[in-house]
Design an enzyme around this catalytic site. Structure first.
Site, PDB file in Angstrom:
ATOM      1  N   ASP A 146       1.253  -1.415  -0.149  1.00  0.00           N
ATOM      2  CA  ASP A 146      -0.097  -0.358   0.329  1.00  0.00           C
ATOM      3  C   ASP A 146       0.833   0.857  -0.210  1.00  0.00           C
ATOM      4  OD1 ASP A 146       0.827  -0.019   2.741  1.00  0.00           O
ATOM      5  OD2 ASP A 146      -1.438  -0.041   3.601  1.00  0.00           O
ATOM      6  N   SER A 147       2.006   0.970   0.023  1.00  0.00           N
ATOM      7  CA  SER A 147       2.994   2.619  -0.360  1.00  0.00           C
ATOM      8  C   SER A 147       2.840   2.863  -1.532  1.00  0.00           C
ATOM      9  CB  SER A 147       4.561   1.878  -0.424  1.00  0.00           C
ATOM     10  OG  SER A 147       5.208   0.497  -0.713  1.00  0.00           O
ATOM     11  N   ASP A 170      -1.382  -6.116  -0.914  1.00  0.00           N
ATOM     12  CA  ASP A 170      -1.436  -5.904   0.668  1.00  0.00           C
ATOM     13  C   ASP A 170      -2.995  -5.480   1.208  1.00  0.00           C
ATOM     14  OD1 ASP A 170      -0.004  -4.644   3.473  1.00  0.00           O
ATOM     15  OD2 ASP A 170       0.974  -3.284   1.609  1.00  0.00           O
ATOM     16  N   LYS A 215      -1.535  -9.734   3.080  1.00  0.00           N
ATOM     17  CA  LYS A 215      -0.603  -8.742   4.365  1.00  0.00           C
ATOM     18  C   LYS A 215      -1.083  -8.411   4.807  1.00  0.00           C
ATOM     19  CE  LYS A 215       3.069  -5.975   3.822  1.00  0.00           C
ATOM     20  NZ  LYS A 215       2.444  -4.971   5.031  1.00  0.00           N
ATOM     21  N   GLU A 268      -1.596  -5.378   8.546  1.00  0.00           N
ATOM     22  CA  GLU A 268      -1.114  -4.494   8.873  1.00  0.00           C
ATOM     23  C   GLU A 268      -1.376  -4.955  10.660  1.00  0.00           C
ATOM     24  OE1 GLU A 268       0.087  -0.871   8.675  1.00  0.00           O
ATOM     25  OE2 GLU A 268       1.099  -1.173   6.633  1.00  0.00           O
ATOM     26  N   GLU A 325       8.441  -4.438  10.549  1.00  0.00           N
ATOM     27  CA  GLU A 325       8.873  -3.281   9.832  1.00  0.00           C
ATOM     28  C   GLU A 325       9.872  -2.903  10.954  1.00  0.00           C
ATOM     29  OE1 GLU A 325       5.971  -0.812   7.278  1.00  0.00           O
ATOM     30  OE2 GLU A 325       7.456   0.567   7.560  1.00  0.00           O
TER      31      GLU A 325
HETATM   32  O1  KIV Z   1       3.578  -1.061   1.615  1.00  0.00           O
HETATM   33  C1  KIV Z   1       4.355  -1.800   1.668  1.00  0.00           C
HETATM   34  O2  KIV Z   1       5.426  -1.043   0.702  1.00  0.00           O
HETATM   35  C2  KIV Z   1       4.587  -1.762   2.585  1.00  0.00           C
HETATM   36  C3  KIV Z   1       7.024  -2.384   2.731  1.00  0.00           C
HETATM   37  C4  KIV Z   1       7.274  -1.107   3.569  1.00  0.00           C
HETATM   38  C5  KIV Z   1       7.147  -3.710   3.449  1.00  0.00           C
HETATM   39  O3  KIV Z   1       4.592  -3.040   3.886  1.00  0.00           O
END
Ligand code: KIV
Length: 281
Positions: A44-45, A83, A113, A115, A183
């Site tokens: 989600d970056s 994500d 994934k 968080e 992280e």
């Molecule tokens: O969204 C992302 O790129 C991440 C990484 C920083 C692990 O979660």
């Protein structure tokens, strides 16, 4: 070309380290897929890197699915991780399963994934029980970082903090997460957690004691200013290289050296002469 699978990555634990990189579109998915790196994270970056948001929390499920789909269509070898964006899994388990399912069914990712802390272990378990493999992302969790006091190294402040990170990792593993991503966890703490978990760990700013490493690709190639933590490493300044090419193009257009004859299509001169003649008449 052999597709990287979850059992393959699990089998590497204790034998050799592996690597993951982010990709959010077809060109970068192809490059990562061809590079030998084992895993792609459609993180989600992308909210900051691709969409210009100031953080990851505005990213929507539709945005994630659209980007993950272009990666899913392109990467043939890497294991693809999608994500779960902010508030796509917190409200209730049924919604979390449906959203994780969208990433698998519509985008073609191999796993998702999410968080969180130990508090998110029950929703991770619900998704795993629905048949979708999950990576638990602990430590610094950017989606909620603002409410937790900003972007900081997590777990090194006190014994209680360190213990909480250990508990988060164990809770994610107990929930059925096949992998735990840490992280901004201090290196020795991340190494200790890696040694007590049976599932593989992936670190970003977690030191070399993790089973795998992940970096944000656009950051490592100078195409994104970064997240303000000393995680990354610039492997090549492709951003500067691309900008130089753009400046050269601008100059060439201004001074008339682009396009040249080799960049244009020829036409019979008689045809042009006839067009001119008939235009005048
Ligand atoms: O969204 C992302 O790129 C991440 C990484 C920083 C692990 O979660």
């Amino acid at each position: 070309m052999t597709k990287v699978t979850i059992p393959f990555i699990q089998g590497l634990k204790g034998k050799r380290t592996f690597a993951m990189l982010t990709a959010y579109d077809a060109p970068f998915a192809r490059l990562v897929d061809e590079s030998g790196v084992e895993m792609i994270l459609v993180g989600d970056s992308l909210g900051m890197v691709m969409l210009g948001y100031s953080g990851t929390s505005p990213v929507t499920m539709d945005e994630m699915v659209m980007h993950a789909r272009s990666v899913g269509r392109t990467a043939k070898r890497c294991l693809i991780v999608g994500d779960m964006p902010f508030l796509s899994y917190q409200a209730d388990h049924a919604e979390a399963i449906r959203n994780a399912g969208r990433l698998v069914k519509e985008a073609g990712v191999d796993c998702v994934k999410l968080e969180g802390t130990a508090k998110q272990a029950p929703v991770a378990k619900a998704i795993v029980d629905a048949g979708i493999a999950v990576i638990g992302h602990i430590g610094l969790t950017p989606q909620t970082a603002a409410s937790l006091g900003g972007i900081n190294v997590i777990g090194g402040q006190s014994y209680e903090h360190a213990k909480r990170i250990v508990d988060d990792a164990l809770a994610m593993q107990a929930a059925g997460c096949w992998c735990v991503l840490m992280e901004a966890v201090p290196a020795d703490l991340a190494a200790y957690i890696t040694s007590i978990l049976t599932v593989p760990t992936i670190g970003i700013g977690g030191g070399r004691g993790c089973d795998g490493q992940v970096l944000v690709t656009h950051e490592m190639f100078g195409m994104f200013a970064g997240f303000g933590l000393p995680f990354g490493k610039i492997y090549a300044d492709a951003g500067a290289f691309i900008k130089k090419g753009m400046q050269q193009y601008h100059q060439d257009v201004q001074n008339g050296s682009f396009p040249g004859a080799e960049n244009s299509f020829p036409i019979d001169a008689a045809m042009i002469a006839r067009l001119k003649k008939e235009q005048k008449a």
